[in-house]
Design a protein around this motif. Structure first.
Motif, PDB file in Angstrom:
ATOM      1  N   GLY A   1      14.841  74.813  24.651  1.00 36.58           N
ATOM      2  CA  GLY A   1      13.975  75.872  24.175  1.00 36.58           C
ATOM      3  C   GLY A   1      14.500  77.276  24.401  1.00 36.58           C
ATOM      4  N   GLU A   2      15.652  77.427  25.045  1.00 32.76           N
ATOM      5  CA  GLU A   2      16.225  78.766  25.257  1.00 32.76           C
ATOM      6  C   GLU A   2      16.847  79.304  23.972  1.00 32.76           C
ATOM      7  OE1 GLU A   2      17.974  80.365  29.245  1.00 32.76           O
ATOM      8  OE2 GLU A   2      18.831  78.385  28.923  1.00 32.76           O
ATOM      9  N   VAL A   3      16.828  80.617  23.832  1.00 34.23           N
ATOM     10  CA  VAL A   3      17.533  81.292  22.743  1.00 34.23           C
ATOM     11  C   VAL A   3      18.630  82.130  23.393  1.00 34.23           C
ATOM     12  CG1 VAL A   3      17.345  82.837  20.773  1.00 34.23           C
ATOM     13  CG2 VAL A   3      15.409  81.372  21.387  1.00 34.23           C
ATOM     14  N   VAL A   4      19.885  81.709  23.210  1.00 31.86           N
ATOM     15  CA  VAL A   4      21.013  82.277  23.950  1.00 31.86           C
ATOM     16  C   VAL A   4      22.044  82.840  22.978  1.00 31.86           C
ATOM     17  CG1 VAL A   4      22.875  81.782  25.580  1.00 31.86           C
ATOM     18  CG2 VAL A   4      20.657  80.651  25.844  1.00 31.86           C
ATOM     19  N   GLY A   5      22.514  84.053  23.262  1.00 30.72           N
ATOM     20  CA  GLY A   5      23.602  84.638  22.495  1.00 30.72           C
ATOM     21  C   GLY A   5      24.937  84.311  23.138  1.00 30.72           C
ATOM     22  N   LEU A   6      25.887  83.868  22.336  1.00 29.36           N
ATOM     23  CA  LEU A   6      27.252  83.615  22.808  1.00 29.36           C
ATOM     24  C   LEU A   6      28.137  84.655  22.132  1.00 29.36           C
ATOM     25  CD1 LEU A   6      29.104  81.768  24.493  1.00 29.36           C
ATOM     26  CD2 LEU A   6      29.421  80.363  22.459  1.00 29.36           C
ATOM     27  N   LEU A   7      28.589  85.639  22.919  1.00 27.70           N
ATOM     28  CA  LEU A   7      29.230  86.827  22.355  1.00 27.70           C
ATOM     29  C   LEU A   7      30.633  87.023  22.913  1.00 27.70           C
ATOM     30  CD1 LEU A   7      26.226  89.290  22.838  1.00 27.70           C
ATOM     31  CD2 LEU A   7      26.594  87.679  20.969  1.00 27.70           C
ATOM     32  N   GLY A   8      31.399  87.828  22.198  1.00 24.51           N
ATOM     33  CA  GLY A   8      32.730  88.183  22.678  1.00 24.51           C
ATOM     34  C   GLY A   8      33.476  88.946  21.610  1.00 24.51           C
ATOM     35  N   PRO A   9      34.364  89.849  22.004  1.00 27.80           N
ATOM     36  CA  PRO A   9      35.180  90.568  21.016  1.00 27.80           C
ATOM     37  C   PRO A   9      36.174  89.631  20.350  1.00 27.80           C
ATOM     38  CG  PRO A   9      35.942  91.045  23.238  1.00 27.80           C
ATOM     39  CD  PRO A   9      34.692  90.225  23.389  1.00 27.80           C
ATOM     40  N   ASN A  10      36.787  90.090  19.273  1.00 26.79           N
ATOM     41  CA  ASN A  10      37.794  89.275  18.589  1.00 26.79           C
ATOM     42  C   ASN A  10      38.939  88.945  19.547  1.00 26.79           C
ATOM     43  OD1 ASN A  10      36.367  89.408  16.171  1.00 26.79           O
ATOM     44  ND2 ASN A  10      37.424  91.256  15.504  1.00 26.79           N
ATOM     45  N   GLY A  11      39.363  87.682  19.535  1.00 23.87           N
ATOM     46  CA  GLY A  11      40.463  87.253  20.387  1.00 23.87           C
ATOM     47  C   GLY A  11      40.063  86.938  21.813  1.00 23.87           C
ATOM     48  N   ALA A  12      38.758  86.896  22.093  1.00 20.32           N
ATOM     49  CA  ALA A  12      38.294  86.686  23.471  1.00 20.32           C
ATOM     50  C   ALA A  12      38.237  85.219  23.875  1.00 20.32           C
ATOM     51  CB  ALA A  12      36.908  87.315  23.657  1.00 20.32           C
ATOM     52  N   GLY A  13      38.295  84.303  22.902  1.00 19.02           N
ATOM     53  CA  GLY A  13      38.153  82.879  23.198  1.00 19.02           C
ATOM     54  C   GLY A  13      36.809  82.322  22.778  1.00 19.02           C
ATOM     55  N   LYS A  14      35.953  83.174  22.212  1.00 19.15           N
ATOM     56  CA  LYS A  14      34.614  82.742  21.801  1.00 19.15           C
ATOM     57  C   LYS A  14      34.689  81.702  20.673  1.00 19.15           C
ATOM     58  CE  LYS A  14      32.506  85.091  18.841  1.00 19.15           C
ATOM     59  NZ  LYS A  14      31.910  86.175  18.056  1.00 19.15           N
ATOM     60  N   THR A  15      35.482  81.977  19.636  1.00 19.83           N
ATOM     61  CA  THR A  15      35.565  81.060  18.491  1.00 19.83           C
ATOM     62  C   THR A  15      36.113  79.708  18.915  1.00 19.83           C
ATOM     63  OG1 THR A  15      35.863  82.908  16.963  1.00 19.83           O
ATOM     64  CG2 THR A  15      36.532  80.738  16.191  1.00 19.83           C
ATOM     65  N   THR A  16      37.113  79.717  19.796  1.00 23.26           N
ATOM     66  CA  THR A  16      37.656  78.450  20.299  1.00 23.26           C
ATOM     67  C   THR A  16      36.600  77.683  21.079  1.00 23.26           C
ATOM     68  OG1 THR A  16      39.871  79.430  20.442  1.00 23.26           O
ATOM     69  CG2 THR A  16      39.493  77.419  21.707  1.00 23.26           C
ATOM     70  N   THR A  17      35.825  78.377  21.883  1.00 25.05           N
ATOM     71  CA  THR A  17      34.740  77.739  22.631  1.00 25.05           C
ATOM     72  C   THR A  17      33.728  77.117  21.677  1.00 25.05           C
ATOM     73  OG1 THR A  17      34.987  79.296  24.466  1.00 25.05           O
ATOM     74  CG2 THR A  17      32.878  78.145  24.307  1.00 25.05           C
ATOM     75  N   ILE A  18      33.356  77.859  20.633  1.00 27.63           N
ATOM     76  CA  ILE A  18      32.399  77.361  19.644  1.00 27.63           C
ATOM     77  C   ILE A  18      32.934  76.108  18.956  1.00 27.63           C
ATOM     78  CG2 ILE A  18      31.351  77.898  17.401  1.00 27.63           C
ATOM     79  CD1 ILE A  18      31.198  80.840  18.417  1.00 27.63           C
ATOM     80  N   LYS A  19      34.213  76.132  18.580  1.00 23.25           N
ATOM     81  CA  LYS A  19      34.804  74.964  17.909  1.00 23.25           C
ATOM     82  C   LYS A  19      34.792  73.739  18.811  1.00 23.25           C
ATOM     83  CE  LYS A  19      37.797  77.355  14.607  1.00 23.25           C
ATOM     84  NZ  LYS A  19      39.200  77.618  14.193  1.00 23.25           N
ATOM     85  N   MET A  20      35.012  73.934  20.100  1.00 21.33           N
ATOM     86  CA  MET A  20      34.964  72.802  21.031  1.00 21.33           C
ATOM     87  C   MET A  20      33.535  72.273  21.158  1.00 21.33           C
ATOM     88  SD  MET A  20      37.753  73.630  24.047  1.00 21.33           S
ATOM     89  CE  MET A  20      37.339  75.342  24.372  1.00 21.33           C
ATOM     90  N   MET A  21      32.544  73.155  21.168  1.00 18.03           N
ATOM     91  CA  MET A  21      31.154  72.736  21.258  1.00 18.03           C
ATOM     92  C   MET A  21      30.717  71.953  20.024  1.00 18.03           C
ATOM     93  SD  MET A  21      29.402  76.155  22.815  1.00 18.03           S
ATOM     94  CE  MET A  21      27.778  75.534  22.461  1.00 18.03           C
TER      95      MET A  21
END
Length: 327
Positions: A36-56
């Protein structure tokens, strides 16, 4: 089960193209999300956020660490884990353009094993809820960007998964449509009791919808806090001083020896400097400091901090200094 998303120590490295150099994109990310949580997953370009999302999302496997969705290890039972997630991707990659709105909803629910008859009433309800009934039999490629985004959200809701992942849900939308989509997302979080993970560079969306934000920079988590706590931390301690003179480098350095300060304007007539203070009584110390330097203050304003400014401060590494100052 307390945590519907449980990520522990994930790492991911790449071999750079045409080189033997190894790039560490993600360097040991761990976080958990409650139901039930609403969580933002943020980061600047090149921070590793997109890679983390792809793994999830099961598109990449981590070199180390575990990702559990509803208690299921995505590395061991990928398809079973992904049954609990619906994803609304950035852009228009969520829909078939040569199908109508209703046909898209029927097609994607069929992919989840639901018959047309079983979802017919729910489709009608969602179309009405999202103000799409009058567009039900139109081709998706004829719709506006905002309408297409609403259809994508309807597809995610129709799958009836516990988790919805939203990647840049307002990208490319005009102001009016962006506001409409933001209101829709707030209503979804409240009425449908979904766990929502939101990735966006649109900070007003994050501030309005998310309860908590996880910020990734240089492959690591640099902040995991409630949005309200972060805003309160910065907002209560920033003041903007307009002075009737040009602030010299020596004056600025003297102020910065005592407080965190940034020069916002130095136009030849007046200067504007934003000063961040630790305690309420420090406000008067700033005033005294200007007096000692024979600098006349024209006006003082509370600096209104929005989440975009907070995000930038965290990414620049100023967050730790702010927190340390309050201890």
């Amino acid at each position: 089960m307390e945590y519907i998303i449980d990520i522990q120590g994930i790492k991911k490295s790449y071999k750079k193209r045409k080189s033997k150099e190894i790039i560490q994109a993600v360097k040991g990310v761990s976080f958990q999300v409650k139901r039930g949580e609403v969580v933002g997953l943020l980061g600047p370009n090149g921070a590793g956020k997109t890679t983390t999302i792809k793994m999830m999302c099961g598109l990449l496997l981590p070199n180390e660490g575990t990702i559990k969705i509803n208690g299921i290890d995505i590395g061991k039972q990928r398809l079973k884990a992904l049954r609990h997630i619906s994803t609304v991707l950035e852009g228009n990659r969520n829909l078939y353009w040569r199908l109508t709105v209703r046909e898209n909803l029927e097609y994607f629910s069929g992919n989840r094993g639901l018959s047309k008859k079983a979802v017919s009433a729910q489709i009608d309800e969602l179309l009405e809820r999202l103000n799409l009934t009058h567009k039900a039999n139109e081709m998706v490629n004829s719709l506006s960007r905002g309408m297409q985004q609403k259809v994508s959200i309807a597809v995610a809701l129709l799958s009836n998964t516990e988790i919805i992942f939203l990647d840049e849900p307002t990208l490319g939308l005009d102001i009016e449509t962006s506001y409409e989509v933001r209101k829709l997302l707030k209503d979804i979080a409240k009425e449908y009791n979904k766990t929502i993970l939101l990735s966006s560079h649109d900070m007003p969306v994050v501030q309005e919808i998310c309860e908590r934000v996880i910020i990734i920079n240089e492959g690591r988590i640099v902040s995991d806090e409630r949005v309200s706590d972060l805003l309160e931390l910065f907002d209560t301690k920033a003041y903007s001083f307009t002075v009737n003179s040009v602030l010299s480098d020596k004056n600025l350095k003297e102020i910065q020896n005592h407080f965190m300060a940034e020069l916002e304007l130095n136009d030849g007539m007046q200067s504007v400097i934003t000063v961040t203070i630790t305690h309420s009584e420090d406000f008067y110390k700033v005033i005294n400091l200007f007096e000692e330097m024979n600098i006349e203050i024209d006006k003082v304003d509370r600096s209104i901090i929005d989440f975009e400014q907070v995000f930038l401060k965290i990414v620049k590494g100023e967050m730790k200094r702010e927190i340390a100052a309050t201890v």
